[in-house]
Design a protein around this motif. Sequence first.
Motif, short mmCIF file in Angstrom:
data_model
loop_
_atom_site.label_atom_id
_atom_site.label_comp_id
_atom_site.label_asym_id
_atom_site.label_seq_id
_atom_site.Cartn_x
_atom_site.Cartn_y
_atom_site.Cartn_z
N UNK A 253 10.54 6.91 -13.02
CA UNK A 253 10.77 6.88 -14.47
C UNK A 253 9.67 5.92 -15.44
N UNK A 254 8.88 6.91 -16.03
CA UNK A 254 8.24 6.86 -17.23
C UNK A 254 8.15 6.19 -17.99
N UNK A 255 9.41 5.14 -18.36
CA UNK A 255 9.99 4.52 -19.22
C UNK A 255 10.20 3.07 -18.80
N UNK A 256 10.08 2.19 -20.01
CA UNK A 256 10.72 0.84 -20.19
C UNK A 256 11.92 0.32 -18.99
N UNK A 257 12.81 1.52 -19.80
CA UNK A 257 14.44 1.05 -19.46
C UNK A 257 14.61 1.90 -18.03
N UNK A 258 14.41 3.47 -18.65
CA UNK A 258 15.04 4.18 -17.08
C UNK A 258 13.89 3.57 -16.17
N UNK A 259 13.06 2.67 -16.35
CA UNK A 259 12.96 2.27 -14.46
C UNK A 259 13.62 1.25 -14.41
N UNK A 260 13.48 0.13 -14.78
CA UNK A 260 14.58 -0.73 -14.86
C UNK A 260 16.05 -0.63 -14.38
N UNK A 261 16.70 0.46 -14.80
CA UNK A 261 17.64 1.24 -14.51
C UNK A 261 17.45 2.12 -12.90
N UNK A 275 -0.53 -0.18 -11.19
CA UNK A 275 -0.59 -0.95 -12.66
C UNK A 275 1.07 -1.04 -12.02
N UNK A 276 1.54 -1.73 -12.71
CA UNK A 276 3.18 -2.28 -13.26
C UNK A 276 3.19 -2.07 -14.71
N UNK A 277 4.52 -1.27 -15.40
CA UNK A 277 3.70 0.06 -14.66
C UNK A 277 2.86 1.51 -16.03
N UNK A 278 2.70 2.20 -15.62
CA UNK A 278 1.73 3.26 -16.44
C UNK A 278 2.62 3.46 -16.92
N UNK A 279 2.88 3.27 -17.88
CA UNK A 279 4.85 3.98 -18.49
C UNK A 279 3.67 5.18 -19.52
N UNK A 280 4.53 6.19 -19.91
CA UNK A 280 4.09 7.21 -21.18
C UNK A 280 5.51 7.57 -22.37
N UNK A 281 6.53 8.09 -22.25
CA UNK A 281 7.00 7.51 -23.05
C UNK A 281 7.84 6.27 -23.72
N UNK A 282 7.71 6.02 -24.81
CA UNK A 282 8.00 4.38 -25.15
C UNK A 282 9.27 4.27 -24.89
N UNK A 283 10.48 3.99 -24.12
CA UNK A 283 11.94 3.70 -23.62
C UNK A 283 11.95 2.34 -23.91
N UNK A 284 11.95 1.71 -24.67
CA UNK A 284 11.76 -0.12 -24.58
C UNK A 284 13.13 -0.48 -24.18
N UNK A 285 13.11 -2.08 -23.52
CA UNK A 285 14.41 -2.80 -22.96
C UNK A 285 14.19 -3.85 -22.57
N UNK A 286 14.33 -3.92 -20.81
CA UNK A 286 14.44 -4.55 -19.65
C UNK A 286 13.51 -4.23 -19.02
N UNK A 287 12.58 -4.61 -18.53
CA UNK A 287 11.71 -4.39 -17.60
C UNK A 287 11.74 -4.14 -16.57
N UNK A 288 12.91 -5.55 -15.91
CA UNK A 288 13.21 -6.20 -14.85
C UNK A 288 15.08 -6.39 -14.85
N UNK A 289 15.85 -5.43 -13.86
CA UNK A 289 17.08 -6.06 -14.09
C UNK A 289 17.12 -7.68 -13.57
N UNK A 290 18.68 -7.87 -13.87
CA UNK A 290 18.64 -9.37 -13.64
C UNK A 290 18.92 -9.60 -12.58
N UNK A 291 17.88 -11.06 -11.86
CA UNK A 291 17.70 -11.38 -10.32
C UNK A 291 16.78 -10.46 -9.44
N UNK A 292 16.19 -9.27 -10.05
CA UNK A 292 14.57 -8.49 -9.06
C UNK A 292 13.71 -9.26 -9.36
N UNK A 293 13.49 -9.58 -8.28
CA UNK A 293 11.78 -9.83 -8.45
C UNK A 293 10.98 -9.01 -7.44
N UNK A 294 9.77 -8.93 -8.25
CA UNK A 294 8.76 -7.98 -8.65
C UNK A 294 7.30 -8.50 -8.06
#
Length: 525
Positions: A253-261, A275-294
């Motif tokens: 998903x091209x939104x921060x929160x849905x991508x994190x989910x 790139x990390x990431x080429x988001x589109x619709x602005x849906x703010x939230x955490x970029x990554x889930x707790x404990x996830x390494x990118x």
Amino acid sequence: MPSVRRIAHAFLERQGLTTVFGNPGSNELPFLSGLPDGFRYVLGLHEGAVVGMADGYAQASGRPALVSLHSAAGSGNALGALTNAVAARTPLVVLAGQQARPAIGPEAYLTNVDAPALMRPLVCWAAEPACARDVPRALAQAVFEARLRRGPAFLSVPYDDWTADADENAPAVLERRVERAGAPGAEQGRRLAGAVAAARRPALVLGGDIDADGLFHDAVRLAERLGGPVWAAPSVFRLPFPNRHPLFRGVLPAGIEPACRALAGHDLVLVLGAPVFRYHEHLPGRYLPEGTRLIQVTEDVSAAARAPVGEALVADPAAVTRLLLTALGTPDTPVHGYRPVPAPAGTRGPRLHPEEVFAALREEQPADTAYVVESTSTNSSWWRQMDLRRPGSYYFPAAGGLGFGLPGAVGVALARPGRPVVGVIGDGSANYGITALWTAARLRVPLTVVLLRNGTYGALHWFGGLLGVPDAPGLDLPGLDFTRIAEGYGVPARQIGGVAELRAALSEPVDGPRLLQVDTALTTP
Ligand SMILES: Cc1ncc(Cn2c(C)c(CCOP(=O)(O)OP(=O)(O)O)sc2=O)c(N)n1
Ligand SMILES: [Ca+2]
């Protein structure tokens, strides 16, 4: 001494840049004069179409393409198409004419007042040589910048430079070789392989560079070795992985929160060639889930530096993929059981559902068809119905700048003459690159254009709802008939009634461009 033009033509010939996509003005004629045998000039009737064709050609051929633009207004017309080329990291050498040197300061007619500044930041490098003697070296730099930085490079050349005498060093430019090696160091490789091997639930996110760099099949081997889910990076513009492979989860998903989910539960997310990431619709939230390494692997320094989260290794994704396959071992048996395609959604009215159109393409087109898609409300329908299992199967405007679709399809068809090419173009998008139909007709490019006419800027209706502004004006397109527009550019066209008629038309042999207009129902992206 030979002229600057003679050296320039010889250098372009050595570099294999012998197809010139262009639209000429008076300032460009001195460069275009005396092109050696073996050069081909592909005329586009608008600079946006010129760059779109060159972009599609370079992406499909895997080699840089040469563009010749008129100064000022001509270069300005190309900026929209360059947004896509720079996002796709397409190596283009963009040459623009300029007034004669003595006329630039007084800003004579057709002067490009500050040519390099006009093109930044939509090119990776831009210059206007300080004197005629520097043109051969500057042209070589433009070629190497485009190729090594993977993007459009721009050179503006005053027209009186081309007939000037080259200096005694100019012939040495012909011998120049500039290459790049991008494998990680031993310690970097060990660290990365160790992190991937230690991951309990790894996930892969793959970018357009995977397809552009010929890594489509290696990505499958790596994914099957890791055994975790695979997403295409948001705002996908090339398909990096078979879209019905059992490990494929679609486009992230091209939104921060849905991508994190979507990434929840994975202890390692390995991003290759994106790139990390080429988001589109602005849906703010955490970029990554707790404990996830990118960990991101890209050769795009800027994409690595500007990412909002995670670690990055600036290296060639091909070298890294090979390193990981060697360190982790390739999977013994390939995965079977590609996911079946659901029955297409239908409509009860006179308009077809886009899924019915796509199902017809899937079943009637050869499996190696390359699709150039520019229809923005039909993406979900597209990925529900298509079954693409080969590299170079899918192209979309990389920056979302409309006007790539039709020209890009012509460019892909020129680059891959033996491969069927289909443009899937919305009735809104078609207008931005419509002049490419003329070039397709003149060159008798074998190309099928499926024109989806829903009478509206469908995606913007959806976005209006998302943004809480459902009443915005300017979103409907009544009365457009692309069968008559296409015929006016020399492309045979017809209105398609139902699915049976579409299937019959698609199964006919293709010996030049044709446009099939289909009235479709509005769907959500
Ligand atoms: C050059 C340019 N102009 C305008 C837009 C804005 N835009 C527009 C105008 C869209 C509608 C495209 O309509 P279509 O008919 O091609 O496709 P759908 O009806 O399926 O959305 S989607 C979108 O982002 C754009 N992306 N690029
Ligand atoms: Ca439309």
